[in-house]
Design an enzyme around this catalytic site. Structure first.
Site, PDB file in Angstrom:
ATOM      1  N   HIS A   1       0.806  -1.230   0.000  1.00 38.34           N
ATOM      2  CA  HIS A   1       0.000   0.000   0.000  1.00 38.34           C
ATOM      3  C   HIS A   1       0.833   1.272   0.000  1.00 38.34           C
ATOM      4  CE1 HIS A   1      -3.986  -1.854   0.813  1.00 38.34           C
ATOM      5  NE2 HIS A   1      -3.240  -2.793   1.368  1.00 38.34           N
TER       6      HIS A   1
ATOM      7  N   LYS B   1      -8.569  13.761   4.915  1.00 37.96           N
ATOM      8  CA  LYS B   1      -7.700  12.584   4.939  1.00 37.96           C
ATOM      9  C   LYS B   1      -6.720  12.755   6.089  1.00 37.96           C
ATOM     10  CE  LYS B   1      -6.761  13.704   0.532  1.00 37.96           C
ATOM     11  NZ  LYS B   1      -6.984  12.530  -0.311  1.00 37.96           N
ATOM     12  N   ARG B   2      -5.970  11.685   6.402  1.00 35.95           N
ATOM     13  CA  ARG B   2      -4.952  11.817   7.420  1.00 35.95           C
ATOM     14  C   ARG B   2      -4.018  12.972   7.073  1.00 35.95           C
ATOM     15  NH1 ARG B   2      -4.655   7.902  11.667  1.00 35.95           N
ATOM     16  NH2 ARG B   2      -2.684   8.954  12.110  1.00 35.95           N
TER      17      ARG B   2
ATOM     18  N   LYS C   1       0.684  14.292   1.631  1.00 35.92           N
ATOM     19  CA  LYS C   1      -0.665  14.596   1.134  1.00 35.92           C
ATOM     20  C   LYS C   1      -0.870  16.100   0.920  1.00 35.92           C
ATOM     21  CE  LYS C   1      -2.688  10.557   3.474  1.00 35.92           C
ATOM     22  NZ  LYS C   1      -3.345   9.703   2.460  1.00 35.92           N
TER      23      LYS C   1
ATOM     24  N   THR D   1      -8.719   6.580  -1.909  1.00 31.57           N
ATOM     25  CA  THR D   1     -10.051   6.026  -2.151  1.00 31.57           C
ATOM     26  C   THR D   1     -11.124   7.078  -1.917  1.00 31.57           C
ATOM     27  OG1 THR D   1      -9.819   5.096   0.066  1.00 31.57           O
ATOM     28  CG2 THR D   1      -9.637   3.565  -1.773  1.00 31.57           C
TER      29      THR D   1
ATOM     30  N   LYS E   1     -14.878   8.303  -3.750  1.00 29.93           N
ATOM     31  CA  LYS E   1     -16.144   8.563  -3.048  1.00 29.93           C
ATOM     32  C   LYS E   1     -16.723   9.900  -3.465  1.00 29.93           C
ATOM     33  CE  LYS E   1     -14.339   5.777   0.684  1.00 29.93           C
ATOM     34  NZ  LYS E   1     -13.485   5.769   1.894  1.00 29.93           N
TER      35      LYS E   1
HETATM   36  C1  F58 Z   1      -3.190   3.795   2.198  1.00 29.26           C
HETATM   37  N1  F58 Z   1      -2.271   3.396   3.201  1.00 29.26           N
HETATM   38  C2  F58 Z   1      -2.536   4.540   1.065  1.00 29.26           C
HETATM   39  N2  F58 Z   1      -1.708   2.950   5.375  1.00 29.26           N
HETATM   40  O1  F58 Z   1      -1.833   5.650   1.583  1.00 29.26           O
HETATM   41  C3  F58 Z   1      -3.629   5.004   0.112  1.00 29.26           C
HETATM   42  O2  F58 Z   1      -3.089   5.646  -0.990  1.00 29.26           O
HETATM   43  C4  F58 Z   1      -4.446   3.784  -0.345  1.00 29.26           C
HETATM   44  O3  F58 Z   1      -5.559   4.204  -1.075  1.00 29.26           O
HETATM   45  C5  F58 Z   1      -4.942   2.998   0.850  1.00 29.26           C
HETATM   46  O4  F58 Z   1      -3.856   2.641   1.674  1.00 29.26           O
HETATM   47  C6  F58 Z   1      -5.649   1.730   0.442  1.00 29.26           C
HETATM   48  O5  F58 Z   1      -4.851   0.990  -0.430  1.00 29.26           O
HETATM   49  C7  F58 Z   1      -2.632   3.422   4.488  1.00 29.26           C
HETATM   50  O6  F58 Z   1      -3.748   3.797   4.826  1.00 29.26           O
HETATM   51  C8  F58 Z   1      -1.840   2.946   6.703  1.00 29.26           C
HETATM   52  O7  F58 Z   1      -2.713   3.576   7.261  1.00 29.26           O
HETATM   53  C9  F58 Z   1      -0.856   2.114   7.490  1.00 29.26           C
HETATM   54  C10 F58 Z   1      -1.334   1.925   8.902  1.00 29.26           C
HETATM   55  C11 F58 Z   1      -0.326   1.135   9.711  1.00 29.26           C
HETATM   56  C12 F58 Z   1       1.048   1.716   9.675  1.00 29.26           C
HETATM   57  C13 F58 Z   1       1.512   1.945   8.274  1.00 29.26           C
HETATM   58  C14 F58 Z   1       0.509   2.716   7.439  1.00 29.26           C
END
Ligand code: F58
Length: 840
Positions: free
Chosen positions: A378, A573-574, A579, A684, A688
């Protein structure tokens, strides 16, 4: 079956009596109200006359849960009987949000429940609002897992999720008067959780620490003993599909002490010591780590990962063994998807089970393992790639460390054979990164231990193949690497969050929603109506009503009054530097300064807008928190400025969540997805917004690219440098930096306004501004001018409302590709090789 007649035999008692008592899931309203009242009276032990909304919500939820359980049982029975190949989705995060509305929509019972609740003197919408979000995830990765589960049931695929039942989900975000993010715990289980079923009988022991002794008999086996043992106990969460009986399972593990408390210590008067071990067992599933896209090398996190993979594999193995098949057939019946590297310990754990417990040879075990697992990456951000220090692994999981070293030995041998004498390649590909301490590279382990590897959007999957796993492509060949572009469930992210738009789509297409919500490319039929003025009018009215709903939410929750007759521009978003929320807020300041410089007459000709931000920062992420602080303080100043606040206003909505997203997304005219090119794997929320007819302003990154391919470049607003430029630009920043005043005067002007104290003490923001002035890793100075131009194009486009609405309809029409129904089918067919098993 009856041995004589061969017919199905009723188990015991009188069949008619049993049948009369069976609950009908296609219940009538009367059955529904009866069931609710029954739960009020018995499960909740409450009286009708003093029932509040929370109590009523709980009774309704328990009634719906009964329906889910019946379908869940039938589904498990069907899967046992048909014994199809099954897939298991291992994810450390499942960001489920609320369940009541989603469940009654999927069951097709929303109208009946609304009617029933009304007869009992309550309002269904008020009750829905009582539910707490299940927030067992950080962001995109966890929400994707939840959407995929919804689609797996809807597509009638035999898929189970496995995760952890954290006592505390993602923290609650508070904002101090200075604009500082404060974190409070999220004790989401304080009210009883009606959506889970505790399984007191589904328990496994999980070991940590201790000693691993290799046997001397040359078998390769080892004995792992001593250390700490804890118990994993299952909680099952039924996952209903949309208009199908298939109801899959999400199994979440809770950690418990193995033996209550230590009676010896207790009797000796050492009360604290007596409960110490039980505390440390319970700690494992106590809290979700709140990091997004950064890895965090803590022992407790490692214990979470092993606890969960060990319990899940033990459970999968037990189910497999019930089928009485030879162990070599394991991969014919089971596929396990690793959601990022977090569950990668499953690879050495399955090796351990096969070798130490099932008497398999190394080669046979490795063959089974590498045909069972699949790995989804990811992120390609280096700071997010997981590595575990060897000494820590050796201490916590001594047997697994042995196995990882053995895997590496075999693997290095193979690489040496293919590329003789290429020492650098060996060092790059090794599972062990040299250094002090040595570290285990989990992405490498996941890659070599899996049958196939995928990224989550075309660009991202290409980057995986050409950057972090390039050597592995050269070693294994390209066919091991694939792409599954992410998706979203249109049930939650259109029908549930935007019911009026959903109804308008059905009436325009003349197709019932039960059909197009399961076959999203049907939305394309909207294109035939783009020029219909009636449709445009209603489309615009719905957007307007959704803005009013958001304004109402803000009024009730924050006490602020927002203008609803302006463009809504949203970034949710986070918080993360990649970002680039910073780019957005600096753009807002730029607009504010420009507005201030205009005469009142000139201002009236400009596009009016309200800008919204929401999102959490990891508690230890200083720069991200400072960005929030800047947003909050800029909002304070510009919302109070009577010259301009009619034209520009700004809001930071605290405590972003799935439920808040459901209110925000349908209201947007434009949303921002503006990561530095090549950094956002997919995204994602972009999908939406577009599904709800919001247009996209973004960089050429992640799934933005595929969205633009679908809806046409003329319907999105793209800006900024492209991925192949990024490396050179970063090099220039390091070695040939040009002063900002020269390179990007507009941005320099904005930074000076902040430093100069226009939004309160400028000194506070220096560390944030310095990330741009020095190094500028995320390339704000390179993209700022084109960003401002893109915003200006959005303004111009918005002034032509007629054309804008057409763009909006076209956008929704072309979102068919982005359903998780498509994504889960990609996984099912191209990766897992599983088929649907419909519950009749
Ligand atoms: C996200 N990763 C990507 N990781 O940033 C985003 O582009 C993508 O759409 C999404 O995954 C789904 O594929 C992400 O959310 C985390 O939150 C992890 C949590 C645990 C620690 C490392 C990052």
């Amino acid at each position: 079956k009856d041995e004589v007649t061969g017919k199905e035999k009723w188990p015991r008692g009188e069949e008619a009596v049993w049948k009369a008592g069976l609950r009908d899931v296609d219940a009538e309203e009367k059955t529904i109200t009866n069931s609710i009242v029954n739960h009020v009276q018995t499960s909740l032990a409450r009286q009708a006359y003093n029932l509040d909304n929370l109590g009523a919500y709980q009774a309704v939820a328990l009634s719906v849960r009964d329906d889910l359980i019946i379908n869940w049982n039938e589904t498990q029975l069907t899967y046992s009987r048909k014994a199809p190949k099954r897939a298991y989705y291992l994810s450390l995060e499942f960001l489920m949000g609320r369940s009541l509305d989603n469940s009654i929509l999927n069951l097709g019972l929303k109208d009946k429940y609304a009617g029933g609740v009304d007869k009992l003197g309550f309002n269904l919408e008020d009750l829905l609002d009582q539910e707490r979000d299940a927030a067992l995830g950080n962001g995109g990765l966890g929400r994707l897992a939840a959407c995929l589960l919804d689609s797996s049931s809807t597509q009638e695929l035999p898929v189970w999720g496995y995760g952890l039942r954290y006592k505390y989900g993602i923290f609650k975000q508070l904002i101090s008067p200075e604009g500082q993010q404060l974190e409070a715990p999220d004790p989401w289980l304080d009210h009883q959780n009606p959506w889970e079923l505790p399984r007191l009988d589904v328990i496994y022991d999980v070991r940590f620490y201790g000693e691993a002794k290799r046997s001397s008999d040359g078998s390769g086996r080892a004995e792992w003993s001593g250390g700490q043992e804890v118990v994993a106990q299952a909680y099952d969460v039924p996952i209903p599909g949309y208009h199908t009986k298939n109801t899959n399972n999400l199994r979440l593990w809770e950690s418990k002490p193995k033996s209550g408390f230590d009676l010896n210590s207790f009797n000796a008067g050492n009360y604290e010591g007596a409960i110490e071990s039980s505390n440390s067992a319970a700690a494992i599933t106590s809290v979700l780590y709140p990091n997004d896209n950064t890895s965090f090398g803590k022992e407790l996190r490692l214990k979470q990962q092993y606890f969960w993979t060990a319990a899940s594999l033990a459970d999968i193995m037990r189910r497999f063994k019930n089928q009485d098949k030879p162990i070599s057939a394991f991969p014919e019946f089971i596929a396990v998807q690793l959601n990022d590297t977090h569950p990668t310990l499953a690879i050495p754990e399955l090796m351990r089970i096969l070798i130490d417990e099932e008497d398999q040879t190394w080669d046979k075990a490795w063959d089974i393992v590498t045909n069972t697992f699949f790995y989804t990456n990811h992120t390609v951000l280096p700071e997010a790639l997981e590595k575990w220090p060897v000494p820590l692994l050796q201490h916590v999981l001594p047997r697994h460390m042995q196995i990882i070293f053995d895997i590496n030995l075999f693997f290095m041998g193979q690489v040496e054979k293919k590329f003789p004498g290429d020492r650098e390649r060996l060092a790059r590909m090794s599972l062990i990164e040299e250094g002090s301490p040595q570290q285990v590279r989990m992405a490498h382990l996941a890659c070599i231990g899996s049958r196939r590897v995928n990224g989550v959007a075309e660009l991202h999957s290409d980057l995986v193949k050409t950057t972090i796993l390039k050597d592995f492509v050269e070693f294994y060949g390209i066919s091991r690497f694939g792409n599954v572009t992410n998706g979203i469930t249109p049930r939650r992210w259109l029908d549930q969050c935007n019911p009026t738009l959903s109804a308008l789509i059905s009436s325009t297409l003349k197709i019932p929603k039960e059909v197009w919500l399961k076959d999203l490319p049907k939305l394309e039929g909207l294109l035939a109506h783009v020029d219909d003025p009636e449709l445009a009018k209603t489309w615009a009215e719905i957007k307007q009503a959704n803005k009013e709903r958001l304004a109402h939410w803000v009024q009730v929750n924050l006490g602020l009054k927002i203008n609803t007759n302006v463009m809504y521009d949203i970034q949710i978003k986070r918080l993360h530097e990649y970002k680039r929320q910073t780019l957005n807020i600096l753009g807002v300041i730029h607009r504010y300064l420009q507005l201030k410089a205009l005469t009142p007459e000139e201002r009236k000709k400009t596009n009016r807008k309200a800008v919204f931000f929401a999102g959490k920062a990891a508690p230890g992420y200083y720069i991200a928190k400072l960005t929030i602080r800047l947003i909050v303080n800029v909002a304070r100043i510009i919302n109070a400025d009577k010259d301009t606040n009619e034209f520009l206003s700004l809001y930071f909505l605290p405590d972003y969540s799935v439920s808040l997203a459901e209110v925000l997304i349908p209201s947007s005219d434009i949303s921002q997805h503006i990561s530095t090119a090549g950094t956002e794997a997919s995204g994602t929320s972009n999908m939406k917004f577009c599904l709800n007819g919001g247009l996209l302003l973004g960089t050429v990154d992640g799934a933005n690219i595929e969205i633009a391919e679908e809806v046409g470049e003329s319907n999105v607003f793209f800006f900024g440098h492209l991925t192949p430029d990024v490396e050179d630009l970063r090099y220039q920043h390091q070695y040939h930096a040009i002063p900002i005043e020269e390179k990007c005067p507009a941005l320099a002007n904005v930074l000076n306004a902040v430093s100069g104290g226009l939004f309160g003490d400028g000194g506070v923001y220096e560390p944030l501004l310095n990330t741009i002035r020095q190094g500028d890793h995320y390339l704000l100075t390179d993209d700022f001018d084109s960003y401002i131009q893109a915003l200006a194009m959005v303004d111009v486009a918005y002034l032509d409302q007629k054309e804008w609405i057409k763009k909006s309809i076209r956008t929704t029409a072309k979102m068919g590709k982005f359903s998780t129904d498509r994504a889960i089918q990609d996984y099912a067919q191209e990766y897992w090789n599983i088929e649907s098993a419909k519950v009749e």
